[in-house]
Design a protein around this motif. Sequence first.
Motif, short mmCIF file in Angstrom:
data_model
loop_
_atom_site.label_atom_id
_atom_site.label_comp_id
_atom_site.label_asym_id
_atom_site.label_seq_id
_atom_site.Cartn_x
_atom_site.Cartn_y
_atom_site.Cartn_z
N CYS A 59 -3.23 6.03 -1.39
CA CYS A 59 -4.63 6.47 -1.65
C CYS A 59 -4.91 8.25 -1.40
O CYS A 59 -4.84 8.57 -0.15
N GLY A 60 -4.62 8.92 -2.40
CA GLY A 60 -4.76 10.27 -2.34
C GLY A 60 -3.54 10.77 -1.27
O GLY A 60 -2.50 10.48 -1.57
N PHE A 61 -3.78 11.59 -0.05
CA PHE A 61 -2.74 11.98 0.72
C PHE A 61 -2.51 11.05 1.70
O PHE A 61 -1.63 11.19 2.73
N ARG A 62 -3.18 9.92 1.86
CA ARG A 62 -3.07 8.95 2.95
C ARG A 62 -1.71 8.23 2.49
O ARG A 62 -1.37 7.82 1.49
N PRO A 63 -0.99 7.75 3.70
CA PRO A 63 0.25 6.93 3.33
C PRO A 63 -0.09 5.43 3.01
O PRO A 63 0.95 4.78 2.69
N THR A 64 -1.36 5.03 2.80
CA THR A 64 -1.54 3.70 2.60
C THR A 64 -2.79 3.74 1.71
O THR A 64 -3.37 4.75 1.29
N SER A 65 -3.27 2.44 1.15
CA SER A 65 -4.43 2.32 0.31
C SER A 65 -5.10 0.95 0.68
O SER A 65 -4.16 0.12 1.27
N CYS A 66 -5.89 0.61 0.07
CA CYS A 66 -6.77 -0.87 0.29
C CYS A 66 -5.62 -1.80 -0.34
O CYS A 66 -5.49 -2.63 0.31
N PRO A 67 -5.07 -1.61 -1.53
CA PRO A 67 -4.16 -2.58 -1.99
C PRO A 67 -2.78 -2.64 -1.51
O PRO A 67 -2.46 -3.68 -0.99
N ASP A 68 -2.48 -1.49 -0.68
CA ASP A 68 -1.35 -1.58 -0.08
C ASP A 68 -1.59 -2.19 1.41
O ASP A 68 -0.74 -3.13 2.03
N GLN A 69 -2.71 -2.02 1.97
CA GLN A 69 -3.28 -2.92 3.23
C GLN A 69 -3.25 -4.58 2.86
O GLN A 69 -2.92 -5.20 4.05
N LEU A 70 -3.64 -4.75 1.74
CA LEU A 70 -3.65 -6.18 1.17
C LEU A 70 -2.29 -6.80 1.23
O LEU A 70 -2.18 -7.82 1.63
N ALA A 71 -1.36 -5.95 0.63
CA ALA A 71 -0.09 -6.46 0.60
C ALA A 71 0.50 -6.73 2.03
O ALA A 71 1.36 -7.48 2.14
N ASN A 72 0.19 -5.81 2.96
CA ASN A 72 0.63 -5.99 4.41
C ASN A 72 0.06 -7.28 4.91
O ASN A 72 0.86 -7.78 5.67
N ALA A 73 -1.22 -7.40 4.59
CA ALA A 73 -1.86 -8.60 4.91
C ALA A 73 -1.18 -9.82 4.45
O ALA A 73 -0.80 -10.84 5.20
N LEU A 74 -0.92 -9.90 3.38
CA LEU A 74 -0.17 -11.20 2.61
C LEU A 74 1.15 -11.24 3.30
O LEU A 74 1.57 -12.56 3.37
N THR A 75 1.90 -10.16 3.50
CA THR A 75 3.25 -10.03 4.09
C THR A 75 3.08 -10.69 5.39
O THR A 75 3.79 -11.74 5.89
N GLN A 76 2.14 -10.22 6.29
CA GLN A 76 1.86 -10.85 7.61
C GLN A 76 1.58 -12.55 7.74
O GLN A 76 1.91 -13.06 8.25
#
Length: 81
Positions: A59-76
């Motif tokens: 998300c912009g200059f951030r190393p993550t985003s809401c979709p990426d966080q959801l992918a992390n949550a699903l992986t966990q």
Amino acid sequence: MKYKTSGVCSRSIDFDVVDNKVTNVHFEGGCSGNTQGVAALIEGMDIDEAIKRMSGIKCGFRPTSCPDQLANALTQYKEQA
């Protein structure tokens, strides 16, 4: 499952997985239109496909985003199952 996000505007993500399909995704906080869109697009999607599609999105200059966080949550979720 409730997942506490990190590095994004949303505070947490709630979701269920039924028969390996992602359902009932709800973001707490964040950009409402974007998070509702992501939730609607992955409703009923296979968990592995959802992780593959969203992992690494920034998300912009951030190393993550809401979709990426959801992918992390699903992986966990998968690691705990």
